[in-house]
Write an enzyme that holds these catalytic residues in place. Structure first.
Site, PDB file in Angstrom:
ATOM      1  N   LEU A 156       0.825  -1.209   0.000  1.00  0.00           N
ATOM      2  CA  LEU A 156       0.000   0.000   0.000  1.00  0.00           C
ATOM      3  C   LEU A 156       0.857   1.256   0.000  1.00  0.00           C
ATOM      4  O   LEU A 156       2.032   1.224   0.372  1.00  0.00           O
ATOM      5  CB  LEU A 156      -0.935  -0.040   1.213  1.00  0.00           C
ATOM      6  N   PRO A 157       0.280   2.404  -0.402  1.00  0.00           N
ATOM      7  CA  PRO A 157       1.071   3.620  -0.595  1.00  0.00           C
ATOM      8  C   PRO A 157       1.630   4.286   0.662  1.00  0.00           C
ATOM      9  O   PRO A 157       2.676   4.911   0.597  1.00  0.00           O
ATOM     10  CB  PRO A 157       0.098   4.584  -1.289  1.00  0.00           C
ATOM     11  N   THR A 204       6.079   0.484   2.271  1.00  0.00           N
ATOM     12  CA  THR A 204       7.119   1.261   2.932  1.00  0.00           C
ATOM     13  C   THR A 204       6.417   2.326   3.760  1.00  0.00           C
ATOM     14  O   THR A 204       5.864   3.287   3.207  1.00  0.00           O
ATOM     15  CB  THR A 204       8.068   1.905   1.908  1.00  0.00           C
ATOM     16  N   LYS A 220      14.471  -0.432   5.477  1.00  0.00           N
ATOM     17  CA  LYS A 220      14.052   0.158   4.204  1.00  0.00           C
ATOM     18  C   LYS A 220      14.247   1.665   4.209  1.00  0.00           C
ATOM     19  O   LYS A 220      14.720   2.250   3.226  1.00  0.00           O
ATOM     20  CB  LYS A 220      12.588  -0.199   3.905  1.00  0.00           C
TER      21      LYS A 220
END
Length: 192
Positions: free
Chosen positions: A64-65, A95, A170
């Protein structure tokens, strides 16, 4: 066993196609009908809601964004955690900020489910080729359970530690890349 997949954008759409190519069955959902149609044409089954994915699948992957999207999909009354059982495995490849990831991990654990944060590196090309690198946060026993599914979409898996540590790795990766790009731009500018 069908794998649920929510979030079929540039990365997720390609990741689910790799699951299908590797013989997995997938149940997909996205807010954009065109993305769902592409996955269905590749062999996936359609779900009409997030809740339906959670009801039909004991393993669910999300891509998902942003943090608010993850919070909504997992924690809303009609979200994934509300449908979790002790057999449920959640893998979030979004992320997002580590605090949100830890909050979702905790909520899943309260339902007896297990979860990994597993953001990726490798970009759209890696998603297409199935060569992504997964930076994973969560219990090692949960990672052992998830490895076959992750390897259907990627080539490398790094266990970073407990909940949220995949997100930390990340973000550090993104920071290092941004610094490198900034330095390269400055060097090119100076070279003119």
């Amino acid at each position: 066993m069908s794998i649920g997949f929510i979030g079929l954008g540039q990365m997720g759409g390609r990741m689910v196609k790799n699951l299908l190519r590797n013989g997995r069955e997938a149940v997909v959902y996205d807010v954009f009908e065109g993305s769902v149609a592409q996955a269905v044409s590749a062999g996936a089954s359609r779900a009409d809601t997030v809740a339906e994915v959670g009801e039909r699948c004991s393993t669910v992957i999300t891509m998902l964004p942003s943090s608010p999207h993850v919070t909504e999909v997992y924690l809303d009354a009609d979200g994934l955690v509300a449908r979790a059982t002790p057999e449920t495995l959640f893998i979030d490849s979004s992320t997002i900020d580590p605090a949100t990831s830890r909050k979702v991990h905790e909520a899943a654990g309260e339902k007896g489910a297990v979860m990994l944060d597993a953001p990726v590196s490798g970009g759209v090309g890696g998603a297409e080729a199935g060569t992504l690198t997964f930076m994973v946060g969560g219990a090692e026993t949960t990672l052992d359970r998830a490895k076959p599914v992750l390897m259907d979409m990627g080539a490398n898996i790094f266990h970073c530690g407990g909940p949220g540590t995949g997100e930390v790795a990340k973000l550090c990766n993104n920071l290092a890349m941004a610094v490198q790009m900034g330095g390269t731009a400055e060097a090119l500018n100076m070279g003119e």
